[in-house]
Enzyme design. Structure first.
Site, PDB file in Angstrom:
ATOM      1  N   LYS A   1       3.044  11.307  -3.487  1.00  0.00           N
ATOM      2  CA  LYS A   1       1.960  10.668  -4.244  1.00  0.00           C
ATOM      3  C   LYS A   1       0.994  11.695  -4.836  1.00  0.00           C
ATOM      4  O   LYS A   1       0.325  11.432  -5.827  1.00  0.00           O
ATOM      5  CB  LYS A   1       1.214   9.739  -3.300  1.00  0.00           C
ATOM      6  CG  LYS A   1       0.270   8.759  -3.975  1.00  0.00           C
ATOM      7  CD  LYS A   1      -0.346   7.883  -2.905  1.00  0.00           C
ATOM      8  CE  LYS A   1      -1.449   7.011  -3.423  1.00  0.00           C
ATOM      9  NZ  LYS A   1      -2.063   6.272  -2.305  1.00  0.00           N
TER      10      LYS A   1
ATOM     11  N   ASP B   1       0.881  -1.166   0.000  1.00  0.00           N
ATOM     12  CA  ASP B   1       0.000   0.000   0.000  1.00  0.00           C
ATOM     13  C   ASP B   1       0.918   1.216   0.000  1.00  0.00           C
ATOM     14  O   ASP B   1       1.504   1.557   1.018  1.00  0.00           O
ATOM     15  CB  ASP B   1      -0.894  -0.037   1.253  1.00  0.00           C
ATOM     16  CG  ASP B   1      -1.661   1.270   1.452  1.00  0.00           C
ATOM     17  OD1 ASP B   1      -1.677   2.106   0.535  1.00  0.00           O
ATOM     18  OD2 ASP B   1      -2.240   1.434   2.543  1.00  0.00           O
TER      19      ASP B   1
ATOM     20  N   GLU C   1      -7.192   0.837  -4.141  1.00  0.00           N
ATOM     21  CA  GLU C   1      -7.137   0.741  -2.681  1.00  0.00           C
ATOM     22  C   GLU C   1      -8.451   0.276  -2.055  1.00  0.00           C
ATOM     23  O   GLU C   1      -8.443  -0.655  -1.253  1.00  0.00           O
ATOM     24  CB  GLU C   1      -6.688   2.089  -2.100  1.00  0.00           C
ATOM     25  CG  GLU C   1      -5.196   2.317  -2.314  1.00  0.00           C
ATOM     26  CD  GLU C   1      -4.770   3.772  -2.243  1.00  0.00           C
ATOM     27  OE1 GLU C   1      -5.595   4.611  -1.861  1.00  0.00           O
ATOM     28  OE2 GLU C   1      -3.609   4.058  -2.587  1.00  0.00           O
TER      29      GLU C   1
ATOM     30  N   ASP D   1     -12.895   5.427   1.705  1.00  0.00           N
ATOM     31  CA  ASP D   1     -11.445   5.457   1.923  1.00  0.00           C
ATOM     32  C   ASP D   1     -10.958   6.901   1.905  1.00  0.00           C
ATOM     33  O   ASP D   1     -10.810   7.498   0.835  1.00  0.00           O
ATOM     34  CB  ASP D   1     -10.766   4.615   0.827  1.00  0.00           C
ATOM     35  CG  ASP D   1      -9.251   4.623   0.955  1.00  0.00           C
ATOM     36  OD1 ASP D   1      -8.711   5.298   1.842  1.00  0.00           O
ATOM     37  OD2 ASP D   1      -8.598   3.941   0.138  1.00  0.00           O
TER      38      ASP D   1
END
Lengths: 606, 562
Positions: free
Chosen positions: A70, A8, A171, A193
């Site tokens: 990211k 992850d 994810e 999420d």
């Protein structure tokens, strides 16, 4: 069977897992933590730091510490998100040669995938240390709402880190996989999420057959915990300015301390109703007078500051349900993923929307990595119990006359899939068509992401509208898009496999992978040296501890003084070698003589 | 023992022999009788019940007697594959061939490859086959055939009344088997594409059936398809009868009787084969259902062969078509959409897949059976054309039609009424008939309109247009049908004059509707006739002065004009 790890790769934290004997486990790092901060720094001495250590030194080295890389991955230099990041972070974001984004650390300029690769490499090393064997295959997760360019950049990161990325999965899907794994349930679940940098909502059908089918997915790739922190920082800045008339924005170190304090306060407010932010000596004024930042922040204040951010996520959820043609009553469970879902307000709003309490059975920080690990092991398994049916999160199509976007494969289509449409020329005697492959939801072609382009030539000269061209889109199970155009008259065909552009060329990726491998070898060697010098250090310590006693005992014997002198020489030599650094082989000899000396000492003492 | 060839060879008769005069053993006679140029050696073994060696011996002798030819034959057109399946393999021997009819169709040597398989793909498939176990290969082949021929319920293997959970479970089971990830890391070559095709179709089936709305529409679609098919049959029956009225009775009656018997046999055989494959008894009408959505026929494929530029013929001469000035940077404009099931780049074969072929011939069989039955009944009742009896026959048809209306068999009603009226009815009956006809046409218009909307939703514009045009034919005073037709022509982007005519008709029928007017404006814009578009937009604005969409269209028209 080769092991596949699941990573992850988060905005703020990363996590790695592996399936052992059918059970997915999270692998702790050397510090014993199950997650590792996604932070990379380069020290003044040029040493690369990753994870907790990089986080700890961020305050004093904020310009050379990359956080939330990211948020930049796969983005174009001129995108608004990049502009926001430049304003938000202390490190230097610069333009790359392909209108991509690069990061300057000390003298060197790195691409974003390179920075992410450093984190992935760290995760790889964590897994290798734990498993005691080399790991090359990995499943990496990315936000469901990432476009193909961002996914490709994520893949490139893996490649640079020396990993064979066998699949990039979403994810929330990974989270659902971990949630439903081995449970034999039939359920329609919503996965909410909210992570450090991105927000995703996915609706999935889970079948007791072990099938996980994504029904719908949506999100915002630039909405997460970082934005919550930013709100607190802004508030603190305003408060401070009102109190002292000083703008802290000019001081990088102060800003970094604020960032840390804001994040800490945010986390604390999930458990308490009020907390204190105390930053003494935050800045000194011209008259050599130090100013301190000290204030109370309540949970209500935080909720007031970030209410609209939570609302945005709720709106996206409601919209997704709507688009999927589902009512909240259809949803049978809600899974919360990502650190931000610890915020009570978020839980409350989600519970309000779905009219049910979210499931508490999964660990919001680890569940995504676990899911990635499960998917990895299932892909390579001979006979798998689990099957993941994922969707394409964005609409795919081409540009047509007038600059419009003509969709071919709508969003939320289960992959693999394919679609063909017939098009025609728009000008008389047009002999070529340019096919621009786009991804996005806007009617206007330019507002969507360009994935690739090619030209079909050799069309017959004819009045407009007469020549027909079939355009076919195909997405395979790996999510790779292939587009072909075919002249229906003469059968001529042109096609491309859309390799979304991560902002790097193939050669660049290859070169970076080599560099990173070299770094790894060097680092491994460095670790080896570190280990030997540590051992030498211990041995010397012990020898010196025994020295007086031994000297006492052997003083009277024939070779006693000689032996003691020799022992002292050995220790001295070892010290010198450690200071100046010697080749591995010589160091080994030194270690051996140290060990011999110690053995002798021990023998004398007994 | 000299082999006559491989087990996949298909022996053919040379013909011209007089079987009774030949010096044949009973076994050889049996073999010869079964040789029809379609059955392979392997199948002959099953059909005749002989051992391989006995069969070989018989075949060798038949070859020596110059009664048959062997060797793999080049594609012989499969006229009636249904007949082949009617010959059931005897149970006494374990079959070396896969038992399911679907897979036998591909396994058989004379069948063409599935229509959309490229020759290159076929070569790859052979390589890939080695990577697959025979069981895997059989499953893939079976489902590939199924995926492209049977309706969604049967593809997933659920009943028409299945609960949602049951459908989900069925789909998930199949998805686990046919998602390409099930073969991850294995080099299965071209079979991967087949898996993708199967997966795509089962996913589509699931997505349609798992949502109440789309499932209802699909059910309606199947029902509508059956009704419309019924109508076709009845109409053809009537045409056949018309023909009969102009030919001598005797010959036609015999022919009809023979046809009836033959058709009945064929149809029954096909149905048996189909039902045994699907293992669920379904009414024959539904058995005739072709793949869904139906292969794009007339509008997209035929016009594709003879492309026509969007011709604004009939438009005022002041607006030449050259008025269109497309932007230079762009290249293409959307046009037609083949059915989503059709894979990339391969034109739909007119023959369709073998399974569809079989189904078609089954449908033919049924059609002929029904025609023949009608003829036979008409002939029974008449004997000779006497006007007095004609009247009675008309009444009969009318009664039948009314009965059919009760059963909501609108297609039948339509056909029966046509027959009744042509045969002659009394004044009162004529009123009844015309009322009934009105109702039937209204119903058919509604059904066609629904079919059109559904097909449009699936992206099958060709089929949608066909249905929409039918709807206009049945219900010429329904503005919505005309508007739908216009919009479909517009979306297809061909023959815009038809779009214009349909849009104009819709406006004529419902002058107050802004939406219909907007369709016409769009048609004019697409045809490059900004003046007309402007005129229409202004007319629309006169009705509703502050409509934003119309204003936007007006602005576009002005821009185009400049």
């Amino acid at each position: 069977m080769e092991r596949v790890i699941g990573i992850d790769l988060g905005t703020t934290n990363s996590c790695v897992s592996v399936v052992e004997e059918g059970v997915p486990v999270v692998i702790p790092n050397r510090g014993g933590y199950k997650t590792t901060p996604s932070i990379v720094a380069v020290t003044e001495a040029g040493k690369r730091l990753i994870g907790h250590i990089a986080k700890r030194q961020a305050i004093t080295n904020s310009e050379n510490t990359v956080i939330a890389a990211k948020r930049l991955i796969g983005r174009k230099w001129n995108s608004p998100q990049v502009a926001t990041s430049i304003a938000m972070y202390q490190y230097h974001i610069v333009e790359g040669p392909h209108a991509d984004v690069r990061i300057q650390l000390r003298e060197k300029i790195y691409s974003v995938p390179e920075v992410s690769a450093m984190i992935l490499q760290e995760m790889k090393i964590i897994a290798e240390d734990y498993l005691g064997e080399e790991v090359t295959k990995a499943v990496i997760t990315c936000p469901a709402y990432f476009n193909d360019n961002q996914r490709q950049a994520t893949k490139d990161s893996g490649l640079i880190a020396g990993l064979d990325v066998i699949r990039v999965i979403n994810e929330p899907t990974a989270a659902a996989l971990a949630y439903g794994f081995g449970k034999k349930i039939d359920r329609l679940v919503a996965v909410y999420d909210l992570g450090g940098g991105t927000f995703d909502i996915s609706l999935l059908e889970i079948g007791s057959e072990g099938v996980f089918k994504v029904v719908s997915t949506a999100g915002d790739t630039f909405l997460g915990g970082e934005d919550f922190d930013a709100r607190i920082i802004d508030w603190l800045l305003a408060e401070f300015q009102a109190q002292h008339g000083v703008d802290l924005r000019q001081d990088r170190m102060a800003m970094q301390r604020l960032k840390d304090a804001a994040e800490k306060a945010k986390c604390e407010l999930s458990a308490t109703r009020q907390t204190e932010i105390n930053l003494p000596f935050i800045i000194s004024t011209g008259r050599n007078e130090a100013l301190h930042l000290q204030c109370q922040i309540t949970r209500d204040k935080l909720e007031e500051l970030t209410g609209d951010l939570v609302q945005q996520t709720i709106d996206i959820c409601a919209n997704t349900l709507d688009e999927a043609g589902l009512d909240v009553e259809d949803i049978e469970d809600v899974v919360l993923v990502g650190g931000m879902t610890r915020m009570p307000k978020v839980q409350e709003r989600v519970a309000d929307l779905f009219k049910r309490e979210p499931c508490k059975g999964v660990h919001p920080d680890e569940v995504v990595a676990l899911g990635a690990g499960i998917q990895g092991s299932m892909l390579v398994a001979e006979k798998s119990d689990v099957m993941l049916l994922d969707v394409t999160p964005h609409t795919l199509g081409i540009m047509v006359v007038g600059g419009f976007f003509e969709p071919l494969i709508p969003k939320d289509t289960t992959v693999p899939t394919s679609q063909t449409k017939t098009f025609t020329t728009v000008r008389d005697n047009q002999t070529a068509v340019k096919i621009l492959v786009l991804q996005g939801e806007s009617d206007k072609a330019e507002e969507n992401e360009l994935l690739g382009e090619f030209v079909l030539t050799g069309l017959r000269r004819a009045p407009k509208g007469e020549v027909e061209i079939d355009v076919s889109f195909e997405i395979n199970a790996d999510g790779i898009v292939a587009v072909s155009a075919r002249d229906l008259e003469n059968g001529q065909e042109q096609s491309i496999t859309v390799t979304a552009s991560s902002g790097l060329t193939k050669e660049e990726v290859k070169e970076m992978a080599e560099n990173s491998h070299e770094y790894l070898v060097e680092r491994r060697r460095g670790e080896e040296t570190e280990k030997t010098s540590q051992e030498a250090e211990t041995l010397i310590g012990e020898i010196e501890r025994y020295m007086p006693q031994v000297e006492e005992i052997v003083r009277g014997s024939e070779h006693g003084p000689e032996a003691i002198t020799k022992a002292k020489e050995v220790v001295e030599h070892a010290r010198g070698a450690m200071r100046s650094g010697v080749p591995d082989a010589e160091m080994k000899e030194i270690l051996d003589s140290l060990r011999r000396t110690l053995r002798m000492f021990k023998a004398v003492l007994t | 023992m000299p082999r006559t060839g491989s087990r996949n060879d298909v022996p053919r008769r040379i013909g011209g022999e007089r079987i009774r005069e030949l010096p044949l053993t009973p076994a050889e006679g049996r073999v010869l009788a079964q040789i029809d140029g379609l059955t392979s050696v392997a199948d002959l073994e099953l059909v005749t019940g002989l051992t391989a060696d006995e069969l070989d011996l018989a075949l060798t002798r038949l070859v020596e007697l110059r009664l048959i030819q062997t060797g793999a034959t080049a594609a012989i057109p499969v006229r009636l594959p249904a007949v082949r399946h009617a010959v059931a393999p005897p149970p006494r021997r374990t079959s070396p061939q896969p038992p399911a009819p679907e897979s036998r169709q591909t396994a058989g040597p004379i069948q063409p490859l599935p229509a959309d398989e490229s020759p290159a793909g076929a070569a790859d498939a052979r390589d890939a086959d080695e990577a697959l176990s025979p069981e895997e290969r059989r499953r893939i082949e079976t489902f590939l055939m199924r995926a492209e021929s049977v309706d969604f319920y049967r593809l997933l293997g659920v009943s028409r009344g299945a609960e949602r959970a049951e459908i989900r479970s069925a789909y998930f089971g199949l998805a686990k088997e046919f998602h390409p990830d099930a073969y991850y890391g294995r080099d299965i070559g071209e079979a991967r594409h087949r898996l993708e095709r199967i997966f795509r179709q089962i996913t589509r089936a699931y997505e349609v059936l798992s949502r109440a709305k789309s499932r209802r529409e699909y059910d309606e679609y199947i029902k509508g398809q059956a009704i419309l098919q019924g109508r076709d049959e009845e109409e053809q029956a009537w045409q056949a009868e018309e023909q009969r009225r102009q030919t001598p009775y005797g010959a036609k009656a015999t022919e009809a009787a023979r046809d009836a018997a033959h058709a009945k046999q064929e149809a029954a055989a096909t149905r048996d084969a189909a039902t045994s494959a699907a293992s669920s008894p379904v009414s024959p009408v539904l058995d005739e259902l072709p793949s869904w959505p139906p292969p794009a026929t007339t509008p997209s494929t035929t016009t594709a062969a003879t492309p026509q530029p969007p011709s604004p013929t009939g438009a005022p001469a002041s607006e030449p078509p050259s008025a269109t000035t497309p932007s230079a940077s762009t290249a293409a404009t959307p046009r037609t959409v083949p059915p989503p099931g059709t894979p990339a780049g391969v034109p739909p074969s007119p023959a369709g897949t073998p399974a569809v072929g079989a189904r078609r011939s089954a449908a033919d069989g049924w059609q002929r059976l029904r025609m023949a039955r009608q003829l036979a009944s008409v002939l029974r009742r008449s004997g000779a054309p006497e006007p007095a009896k004609d009247e009675k026959r008309g009444t009969d048809y009318l009664t039948d039609a009314e009965a059919a209306a009760k059963n909501e068999e609108w297609g039948r009603v339509f056909g029966l009424l046509e027959a009744a009226e042509k045969l002659g009815l009394s004044e009162a009956e004529l009123t009844r008939a015309s009322e009934l006809r009105e109702r039937a046409t209204r119903e058919l218009a509604r059904i066609s309109f629904n079919q059109a909307r559904f097909s449009e939703g699936t992206g099958d514009l060709g089929a949608a247009l066909q249905h929409a045009e039918n709807a206009c034919r049945y219900g010429p005073d329904n503005a919505e049908c005309w508007d739908a037709t216009a919009r479909l022509w517009l979306r297809i982007g061909r023959e815009l004059h038809k779009a214009r005519d349909a849009a104009a008709k819709a406006i004529l029928l419902a002058p107050q509707s802004i939406a219909f007017r907007m369709t016409l404006i769009r048609v004019y814009l697409a045809a490059g006739l900004p003046k007309n578009a402007r005129r229409e937009a202004e007319a629309a604005l006169a009705l509703k002065p502050d409509d934003k969409q119309v204003k936007a269209l007006l602005a576009e028209a002005r821009e185009q004009h400049e």
